[in-house]
Write an enzyme that holds these catalytic residues in place. Structure first.
Site, PDB file in Angstrom:
ATOM      1  CE  LYS A 167      -4.491  -1.500   1.447  1.00  0.00           C
ATOM      2  NZ  LYS A 167      -4.335  -2.923   1.884  1.00  0.00           N
ATOM      3  CB  SER A 196      -0.124  -8.153  -0.992  1.00  0.00           C
ATOM      4  OG  SER A 196      -0.916  -8.977  -0.148  1.00  0.00           O
ATOM      5  CD  GLU A 225     -10.127   4.634   1.111  1.00  0.00           C
ATOM      6  OE1 GLU A 225      -9.878   5.836   0.877  1.00  0.00           O
ATOM      7  OE2 GLU A 225      -9.519   3.693   0.563  1.00  0.00           O
TER       8      GLU A 225
HETATM    9  C1  LIG Z   1      -5.148  -3.939   1.636  1.00  0.00           C
HETATM   10  C2  LIG Z   1      -4.425  -5.194   1.384  1.00  0.00           C
HETATM   11  C3  LIG Z   1      -4.797  -6.079   0.339  1.00  0.00           C
HETATM   12  C4  LIG Z   1      -6.005  -5.871  -0.519  1.00  0.00           C
HETATM   13  O1  LIG Z   1      -5.980  -4.747  -1.322  1.00  0.00           O
HETATM   14  P1  LIG Z   1      -5.739  -4.804  -2.885  1.00  0.00           P
HETATM   15  O2  LIG Z   1      -6.077  -3.432  -3.325  1.00  0.00           O
HETATM   16  O3  LIG Z   1      -6.642  -5.842  -3.466  1.00  0.00           O
HETATM   17  O4  LIG Z   1      -4.309  -5.149  -3.096  1.00  0.00           O
HETATM   18  C5  LIG Z   1      -4.022  -7.192   0.120  1.00  0.00           C
HETATM   19  N1  LIG Z   1      -2.944  -7.473   0.885  1.00  0.00           N
HETATM   20  C6  LIG Z   1      -2.566  -6.666   1.895  1.00  0.00           C
HETATM   21  C7  LIG Z   1      -1.370  -7.045   2.698  1.00  0.00           C
HETATM   22  C8  LIG Z   1      -3.289  -5.508   2.180  1.00  0.00           C
HETATM   23  O5  LIG Z   1      -2.903  -4.719   3.193  1.00  0.00           O
END
Ligand SMILES: *Cc1c(COP(=O)(O)O)cnc(C)c1O
Length: 403
Positions: free
Chosen positions: A96, A385, A118
């Site tokens: 993010k 992610s 948000e």
């Molecule tokens: C917020 C988040 C997501 C989901 O958001 P996307 O916009 O679909 O990437 C996925 N993995 C993590 C670690 C997150 O913090």
């Protein structure tokens, strides 16, 4: 892909990805959104902006992240060679920050001293509060009251970083209401304020802008795999909430036809109404918070309740570009249940010494199911992610056998 033409030029000038996307907002938001689209169009072609973005990604966020060969997981599963794109190693612990940095730099270009955001679980709120602190901007984060209570630690983090957290008590008191409230603030304060939206969602230009900022991870992964393996991967996979980490990985490969792309949604407890957040399994075409896409809703257009063990995947709409890639046959979407994700969470922790976010654990769950079916000569890249530190308490409620 059904069509043989290369994928290019999406979205169009009006923000459409085929029939998806667009600008479904009240009249009062049209001017700020058009203005934002113009500004973004300027900076995306400005090498000085790109240079500045690269600088902060590298020096502050910690890019490039490794593309790590998960040797033990590969051996354990006995099929495809598995590489992990380590977004979990970034500052603040997830992808993010890439988007938050891109947008805060844009806010500075637009001479806006105040940013708002948000947040659901709090991860995007923390990323925004972080970059706002780093540049000395005023920051307000909207969060549903229920979420704020569930994620008290992230509320405290944001406050520590100097942000004001405004809890929203309308409706279900979760992410959807927080977005509505942020939009209201933006309309009122647009002269001084930029709204940093957290995923590849919402009205144009956000889905495009967030995709472009997140594409840094896919561009790196493409170069890294070419260097390590001398060829493109066979399969990419990522979890899909709003879809920003997935589109960030997929987009730089979108014209490499040999590369299969699979997004993994939250299958929750099961695929019955209200028990999951798999928009492509139970959703229909609808409009939610500025964009036309697949939405979980009933026949009257009432937004359905959603559930996932991972708060970051728990939203009723999916980013519009994913709907389009799916319709074109270029990307495929599946889901993993809470249980499968928890299994992925434990497996990666034990076998590789990496505790993944529960969101990312959905992509790990798909990997555990898929890799053994693939030949050893095949290569897959899994987007990790985020890291799982934030999820340890939640996981401990579900995983009892550790005592
Ligand atoms: C917020 C988040 C997501 C989901 O958001 P996307 O916009 O679909 O990437 C996925 N993995 C993590 C670690 C997150 O913090």
């Amino acid at each position: 892909m059904k069509r043989q033409t290369p994928y290019r030029g999406y979205p169009n000038r009006t923000g459409h990805f085929g029939p998806y996307g667009g600008m479904f907002v009240p009249e009062t938001l049209m001017t700020p959104l058009h203005h934002l689209a113009e500004e973004y169009d300027r900076v995306r072609r400005d090498p000085a902006f790109q240079k500045e973005f690269d600088y902060y990604l590298r020096e502050y966020a910690g890019r490039p992240t490794p593309l790590y060969f998960a040797e033990r997981l590969t051996r354990e599963l006995g099929g495809a060679k598995i590489y992990l794109k380590r977004e979990d190693l970034l500052h603040t612990g997830a992808h993010k920050i890439n988007n938050a940095l891109g947008q805060v730099l844009l806010a500075r270009r637009m001479k806006k001293p105040r940013v708002i955001a948000e947040t659901g679980a709090g991860q995007h709120g923390v990323a925004t509060a972080t970059v706002a602190a780093m540049f000395g901007l005023e920051c307000v984060v909207y969060m549903g009251a229920v979420d704020a209570e569930r994620q008290a630690l992230n509320v405290y983090r944001m406050k520590l970083l100097g942000a004001e957290v405004r809890t929203v008590k309308s409706g279900q008191q979760t992410l959807k209401e927080a977005i509505s409230e942020a939009m209201r603030d933006w309309v009122t304060n647009v002269r001084t304020t930029h709204y940093i939206l957290g995923s590849a969602l919402g009205s144009h230009p956000y889905p495009m802008m967030v995709r472009d900022f997140q594409s840094v991870l896919g561009k790196e992964a493409r170069q890294q795999i070419l260097k390590k393996e001398g060829r493109l991967p066979d399969l990419l996979t990522a979890c899909v909430g709003g879809g920003s980490n997935a589109i960030g990985l997929f987009y730089p490969f979108v014209n490499d036809r040999s590369v299969r792309m699979v997004g993994v949604e939250a299958g929750g407890m099961n695929l019955k109404k209200g028990k999951h957040a798999a928009r492509f399994a139970g959703g229909v075409l609808g409009v939610l918070q500025g964009t036309r896409t697949f939405v979980l809703q009933d026949q009257d257009g009432q937004i359905a309740l959603t559930h996932s063990v991972s708060a970051g995947l728990d939203y009723a709409a999916v980013g519009p570009e994913h709907s389009w890639l799916r319709e074109l046959g270029r990307a495929e979407y599946t889901s993993a249940t809470d249980q499968e994700a928890l299994n992925g969470f434990q497996t990666l922790s034990r076998i590789e010494g990496i505790i993944p976010a529960l969101e990312s654990s959905h992509a790990i769950a798909y990997t555990i199911a898929q890799a053994p079916k693939m030949k050893k000569s095949k290569i897959m890249i899994v987007n990790l992610s985020g890291r799982g530190d934030k999820d340890v308490v939640e996981a401990s409620k579900h995983i009892k056998q550790l005592g």
